[in-house]
Design a protein around this motif. Sequence first.
Motif, PDB file in Angstrom:
ATOM      1  N   ARG A 135     -48.699  59.104  65.528  1.00  0.00           N
ATOM      2  CA  ARG A 135     -49.464  60.036  64.694  1.00  0.00           C
ATOM      3  C   ARG A 135     -48.568  60.685  63.643  1.00  0.00           C
ATOM      4  NH1 ARG A 135     -50.881  65.350  64.417  1.00  0.00           N
ATOM      5  NH2 ARG A 135     -49.392  65.895  66.054  1.00  0.00           N
ATOM      6  N   LYS A 138     -47.903  58.216  60.877  1.00  0.00           N
ATOM      7  CA  LYS A 138     -49.051  58.073  59.971  1.00  0.00           C
ATOM      8  C   LYS A 138     -49.134  59.259  59.014  1.00  0.00           C
ATOM      9  CE  LYS A 138     -51.886  55.204  63.018  1.00  0.00           C
ATOM     10  NZ  LYS A 138     -53.150  55.096  63.790  1.00  0.00           N
ATOM     11  N   LEU A 139     -48.865  60.463  59.535  1.00  0.00           N
ATOM     12  CA  LEU A 139     -48.881  61.640  58.662  1.00  0.00           C
ATOM     13  C   LEU A 139     -47.802  61.537  57.586  1.00  0.00           C
ATOM     14  CD1 LEU A 139     -49.447  64.527  61.267  1.00  0.00           C
ATOM     15  CD2 LEU A 139     -51.099  63.609  59.627  1.00  0.00           C
ATOM     16  N   GLU A 141     -46.516  58.749  56.442  1.00  0.00           N
ATOM     17  CA  GLU A 141     -46.915  57.696  55.504  1.00  0.00           C
ATOM     18  C   GLU A 141     -47.960  58.212  54.513  1.00  0.00           C
ATOM     19  OE1 GLU A 141     -48.259  54.575  58.012  1.00  0.00           O
ATOM     20  OE2 GLU A 141     -46.239  53.759  58.375  1.00  0.00           O
ATOM     21  N   LYS A 142     -48.913  59.010  54.995  1.00  0.00           N
ATOM     22  CA  LYS A 142     -49.917  59.588  54.107  1.00  0.00           C
ATOM     23  C   LYS A 142     -49.270  60.517  53.092  1.00  0.00           C
ATOM     24  CE  LYS A 142     -54.233  62.236  54.090  1.00  0.00           C
ATOM     25  NZ  LYS A 142     -53.736  63.189  53.087  1.00  0.00           N
ATOM     26  N   ASP A 143     -48.325  61.324  53.570  1.00  0.00           N
ATOM     27  CA  ASP A 143     -47.622  62.227  52.665  1.00  0.00           C
ATOM     28  C   ASP A 143     -46.842  61.442  51.615  1.00  0.00           C
ATOM     29  OD1 ASP A 143     -46.631  65.017  52.033  1.00  0.00           O
ATOM     30  OD2 ASP A 143     -44.719  64.056  52.462  1.00  0.00           O
ATOM     31  N   LEU A 145     -47.651  58.437  50.449  1.00  0.00           N
ATOM     32  CA  LEU A 145     -48.624  57.900  49.493  1.00  0.00           C
ATOM     33  C   LEU A 145     -49.064  58.972  48.502  1.00  0.00           C
ATOM     34  CD1 LEU A 145     -50.853  55.670  51.824  1.00  0.00           C
ATOM     35  CD2 LEU A 145     -49.180  54.908  50.117  1.00  0.00           C
ATOM     36  N   ASP A 146     -49.301  60.188  49.011  1.00  0.00           N
ATOM     37  CA  ASP A 146     -49.700  61.286  48.124  1.00  0.00           C
ATOM     38  C   ASP A 146     -48.614  61.569  47.094  1.00  0.00           C
ATOM     39  OD1 ASP A 146     -52.044  61.507  49.521  1.00  0.00           O
ATOM     40  OD2 ASP A 146     -51.357  63.148  50.803  1.00  0.00           O
ATOM     41  N   GLU A 149     -48.644  58.873  44.432  1.00  0.00           N
ATOM     42  CA  GLU A 149     -49.722  59.083  43.469  1.00  0.00           C
ATOM     43  C   GLU A 149     -49.373  60.211  42.501  1.00  0.00           C
ATOM     44  OE1 GLU A 149     -53.254  59.810  45.663  1.00  0.00           O
ATOM     45  OE2 GLU A 149     -53.434  57.752  46.430  1.00  0.00           O
TER      46      GLU A 149
END
Length: 217
Positions: A135, A138-139, A141-143, A145-146, A149
């Motif tokens: 978990r 994944k957090l 990885e999301k950070d 990606l943000d 961007e």
Amino acid sequence: MTAVRQDAWSPDDDIILAEVTLRHIREGSTQLAAFEEVGERIGRTSAACGFRWNSCVRKRYEDAIQIAKQHRQKRNYLKKQSSSVTAAPHVSSLSIVDEDSKSFKQDVISEESITIDGIIRFLRQWRGAYQELQRQVKLLEKDLLDRDEELSELRAENHRLNSEVTNAQTDYRTVNDDYKTLIQIMDRARRLAVLNEEDELKPRFKMDANGNLERIE
């Protein structure tokens, strides 16, 4: 001697710090040993790793820490159970002497059952710790990606601003050239006006019948 780095902690550094520290907790080792191992792996001092763990990373892994402590307790418990199983032959000999082999077999089966249950609980708790780490990954990885961007948007904005600056510089040069040309035209007009005024104010003369010069108004 490990060199001290002044750059910021990366998400990968935090993950390494968390994984190693949790492993040392599970194995019954000290956090100081964990910080020294992490320091050698990522090139930081053990003091820097300890400060990072206590000030930032530890807060994100409270549940995993509790699970690791439970694993440590279970590990110690399983060691004790293994010692009990090892001592079983002595019990067997006593049971044979007492001619109570049936009771002995039931005791051995009970010990084995407890050990298997402990292993099952241990594996389940390990799975929980693994899922928690997943978990966290994944957090992160999301950070990431943000942030990618956001970086793309900033690059696009930077490109747009550079284009506007280039256009503004081109317009400025054009206006500056036109201004210089206008100044030159006005300077020429001023000089021509001065020459015309001088020509008009310049006195004129003519010769009369007696040979004298006479001014013409």
